[in-house]
Motif scaffolding. Sequence first.
Motif, PDB file in Angstrom:
ATOM      1  N   MET A   1       0.806  -1.228   0.000  1.00 57.10           N
ATOM      2  CA  MET A   1       0.000   0.000   0.000  1.00 57.10           C
ATOM      3  C   MET A   1       0.838   1.276   0.000  1.00 57.10           C
ATOM      4  O   MET A   1       0.311   2.362  -0.262  1.00 57.10           O
ATOM      5  CB  MET A   1      -0.957  -0.001   1.194  1.00 57.10           C
ATOM      6  N   ILE A   2       2.147   1.164   0.302  1.00 56.05           N
ATOM      7  CA  ILE A   2       2.994   2.360   0.268  1.00 56.05           C
ATOM      8  C   ILE A   2       4.030   2.291  -0.847  1.00 56.05           C
ATOM      9  O   ILE A   2       4.833   3.208  -1.010  1.00 56.05           O
ATOM     10  CB  ILE A   2       3.712   2.592   1.610  1.00 56.05           C
ATOM     11  N   SER A   3       4.017   1.199  -1.604  1.00 60.73           N
ATOM     12  CA  SER A   3       4.937   1.095  -2.726  1.00 60.73           C
ATOM     13  C   SER A   3       4.669   2.240  -3.698  1.00 60.73           C
ATOM     14  O   SER A   3       3.511   2.520  -4.038  1.00 60.73           O
ATOM     15  CB  SER A   3       4.741  -0.245  -3.433  1.00 60.73           C
ATOM     16  N   PRO A   4       5.712   2.936  -4.139  1.00 56.61           N
ATOM     17  CA  PRO A   4       5.509   4.039  -5.084  1.00 56.61           C
ATOM     18  C   PRO A   4       4.699   3.629  -6.304  1.00 56.61           C
ATOM     19  O   PRO A   4       3.882   4.405  -6.806  1.00 56.61           O
ATOM     20  CB  PRO A   4       6.944   4.423  -5.473  1.00 56.61           C
ATOM     21  N   GLN A   5       4.914   2.399  -6.782  1.00 59.80           N
ATOM     22  CA  GLN A   5       4.156   1.927  -7.939  1.00 59.80           C
ATOM     23  C   GLN A   5       2.662   1.856  -7.622  1.00 59.80           C
ATOM     24  O   GLN A   5       1.822   2.315  -8.394  1.00 59.80           O
ATOM     25  CB  GLN A   5       4.655   0.551  -8.364  1.00 59.80           C
ATOM     26  N   SER A   6       2.342   1.275  -6.461  1.00 64.80           N
ATOM     27  CA  SER A   6       0.938   1.122  -6.078  1.00 64.80           C
ATOM     28  C   SER A   6       0.277   2.480  -5.852  1.00 64.80           C
ATOM     29  O   SER A   6      -0.885   2.682  -6.229  1.00 64.80           O
ATOM     30  CB  SER A   6       0.835   0.284  -4.797  1.00 64.80           C
ATOM     31  N   ILE A   7       0.999   3.391  -5.223  1.00 65.47           N
ATOM     32  CA  ILE A   7       0.483   4.737  -4.984  1.00 65.47           C
ATOM     33  C   ILE A   7       0.138   5.409  -6.313  1.00 65.47           C
ATOM     34  O   ILE A   7      -0.932   6.014  -6.483  1.00 65.47           O
ATOM     35  CB  ILE A   7       1.519   5.590  -4.219  1.00 65.47           C
ATOM     36  N   ALA A   8       1.040   5.301  -7.276  1.00 70.70           N
ATOM     37  CA  ALA A   8       0.819   5.928  -8.588  1.00 70.70           C
ATOM     38  C   ALA A   8      -0.372   5.295  -9.303  1.00 70.70           C
ATOM     39  O   ALA A   8      -1.188   5.994  -9.924  1.00 70.70           O
ATOM     40  CB  ALA A   8       2.080   5.808  -9.439  1.00 70.70           C
ATOM     41  N   VAL A   9      -0.486   3.972  -9.213  1.00 70.78           N
ATOM     42  CA  VAL A   9      -1.590   3.255  -9.850  1.00 70.78           C
ATOM     43  C   VAL A   9      -2.929   3.704  -9.256  1.00 70.78           C
ATOM     44  O   VAL A   9      -3.880   4.023  -9.987  1.00 70.78           O
ATOM     45  CB  VAL A   9      -1.422   1.735  -9.669  1.00 70.78           C
ATOM     46  N   ALA A  10      -3.013   3.726  -7.930  1.00 72.18           N
ATOM     47  CA  ALA A  10      -4.269   4.071  -7.258  1.00 72.18           C
ATOM     48  C   ALA A  10      -4.668   5.516  -7.551  1.00 72.18           C
ATOM     49  O   ALA A  10      -5.849   5.806  -7.779  1.00 72.18           O
ATOM     50  CB  ALA A  10      -4.128   3.843  -5.757  1.00 72.18           C
ATOM     51  N   CYS A  11      -3.708   6.421  -7.544  1.00 74.74           N
ATOM     52  CA  CYS A  11      -4.010   7.826  -7.829  1.00 74.74           C
ATOM     53  C   CYS A  11      -4.515   7.997  -9.257  1.00 74.74           C
ATOM     54  O   CYS A  11      -5.458   8.756  -9.511  1.00 74.74           O
ATOM     55  CB  CYS A  11      -2.767   8.697  -7.602  1.00 74.74           C
ATOM     56  N   ALA A  12      -3.886   7.304 -10.185  1.00 70.23           N
ATOM     57  CA  ALA A  12      -4.307   7.399 -11.586  1.00 70.23           C
ATOM     58  C   ALA A  12      -5.739   6.907 -11.753  1.00 70.23           C
ATOM     59  O   ALA A  12      -6.548   7.522 -12.444  1.00 70.23           O
ATOM     60  CB  ALA A  12      -3.364   6.586 -12.464  1.00 70.23           C
ATOM     61  N   ALA A  13      -6.060   5.800 -11.097  1.00 68.51           N
ATOM     62  CA  ALA A  13      -7.389   5.203 -11.250  1.00 68.51           C
ATOM     63  C   ALA A  13      -8.478   6.034 -10.584  1.00 68.51           C
ATOM     64  O   ALA A  13      -9.605   6.094 -11.075  1.00 68.51           O
ATOM     65  CB  ALA A  13      -7.390   3.792 -10.670  1.00 68.51           C
ATOM     66  N   ALA A  14      -8.158   6.671  -9.461  1.00 67.38           N
ATOM     67  CA  ALA A  14      -9.162   7.417  -8.702  1.00 67.38           C
ATOM     68  C   ALA A  14      -9.244   8.890  -9.106  1.00 67.38           C
ATOM     69  O   ALA A  14      -9.963   9.662  -8.475  1.00 67.38           O
ATOM     70  CB  ALA A  14      -8.865   7.309  -7.204  1.00 67.38           C
ATOM     71  N   GLY A  15      -8.488   9.273 -10.135  1.00 66.40           N
ATOM     72  CA  GLY A  15      -8.516  10.668 -10.581  1.00 66.40           C
ATOM     73  C   GLY A  15      -7.771  11.604  -9.665  1.00 66.40           C
ATOM     74  O   GLY A  15      -8.146  12.770  -9.503  1.00 66.40           O
TER      75      GLY A  15
END
Length: 560
Positions: free
Chosen positions: A507-521
């Motif tokens: 949940m704090i991996s930079p990759q996961s953070i970027a993915v979640a932000c992109a998907a949630a706008g």
Amino acid sequence: MNWIQNFTPIAGNLFLSALCALIPSLYFFWALAIKRMKGYAAGLSTLAIALFISVIVYKMPVLPAVMSATQGAIYGILPIGWIIIMSVFLYKLTVKTGDFGIIRNSILLLTEDSRLQALLVAFSFGAFLEGCAGFGAPVAITAALLAGLGFNPLYAAGICLLANTAPVAFGSIGIPVIAVEGATGVPAMDISQMIGRQLPLLSLFIPLYLVVIIAGFKKAAEVLPAILVCGVSFAATQFITSNFLGPELPDILSSLVSLVSLTILLKFWKPKHIFTFRSQAEKEAAPALEAEKKKYTRAQVFKAWSPYLILTIFISIWGIPQVKLALTGVYNGSNLFLNGLNTIGKVLTFALPVPWLHNKVIDSAGKPIPALYKLEVLGAAGTAILAAAIAAKFVLGVSWKNWIATFGDTMKELRLPLLTIIAVVAFAYVTNASGMATTLGMAMAKSGVLFAFFSPVLGWLGVFITGSDTSSNLLFGGLQKVTASSLDMNPVVAIAANSSGGVTGKMISPQSIAVACAAAGMAGKESELFRFTIKHSLLLLLAVCLITYIQSAFFPWIIP
């Protein structure tokens, strides 16, 4: 010219070398949590620092260091970036046609409550997608769904990242466990059984934890029956399948049992008060909810949900081991269809040596480390989502003009999040190639008798750096085994702890953070999401550390 990795570059001192190796990660924490930089700025500057340390401190030649970054960048594009693009694109197609409104209303008819929607979509459906695909697809798809349901974007992204904790260790048809068997020589079934005696304790707790974060303890108590049904059904199935069937099916079966159990419950039980993010107050929300509810025919609802039903079918097919082999051009069987698919997969699979890096870095055992630009175009999970998007075009009645225009809009919207992903994956590869990640692992292994407590931290650190439980297991699995054996600790416990601890770092991996932000706008707001998830990551990591230590020290009979 070859270069030999040196894991103690500062005067041969492991502690000082580890402190230096930790600088890029600490900087990234600071950049997001304190400085609140935009994700791409934090990612690019962290990459620059990692390159500087790898060259100046670790004495890695400039060309191999830079090429290791390009290897990570390519991996950031395919498969990771490809999954994000296609997941958001599929969601936007349903919005474009108005069908997402029907999806939204069908969920509202099942439950108007945001707490229960989070359990259904983020926890149960997300776990199913993790079991089938992984690699960011579950968070991307479920975060987009929750945002469309009216969730605050920060909570949509954060809740999906937290929910993804439960299934990660058995993601992508058990790949993290299967992969670490090869790296350690410990049977995958033994590792699966041990994880299955650690992780269900966390899985049982996660639904309650999600609802408390969303609404607080008092409002969580209002939906306690749903929380118990969701958590108990998932955790029990996860325990049974991981211990008796192996690592391939725990996520898929647990998520389906949880989803069906919760759906059946909601047919007979409803919470007395409705909680929704749109107003944060039940009384204020009620009129809006009533006005919004609308009955659609079964055909309309089926049509609206069909892109996600098609997606589930394609992802499931892509996850079948024999099909996966054919899609990547390595199938060696007698099935005519798979042989034909294998021919296409072979053409669309590339494994090109990375110039100035492939077999040029020598590890501590004196073996050259292969470095390839590996592009599995047909076998990538993103391609399965593309196939679903093409099929959805015909089902939803979208013209090719609008289909292409929607794809273009998606690419435009995701350009900065994709840059963030490319930068942070490049940072991970530089960290691995230079030996910085191994330095940190070796330092952690010096914890002695407390290693049983700290072994999950290695997994957490590995997933934070690499963004993948599979990569973390490959990175630190061997170290966990050797260290545990030297301390008279059962290696199976340490290897399983690497995977169980790793799920809390996702949940704090930079990759996961970027993915979640992109998907949630939330493009450009990665620092907000990181600040949201970091405290939960550390708390859940502490829980896994305690579970591992208690099992190892006081309940050795629980070890397979």
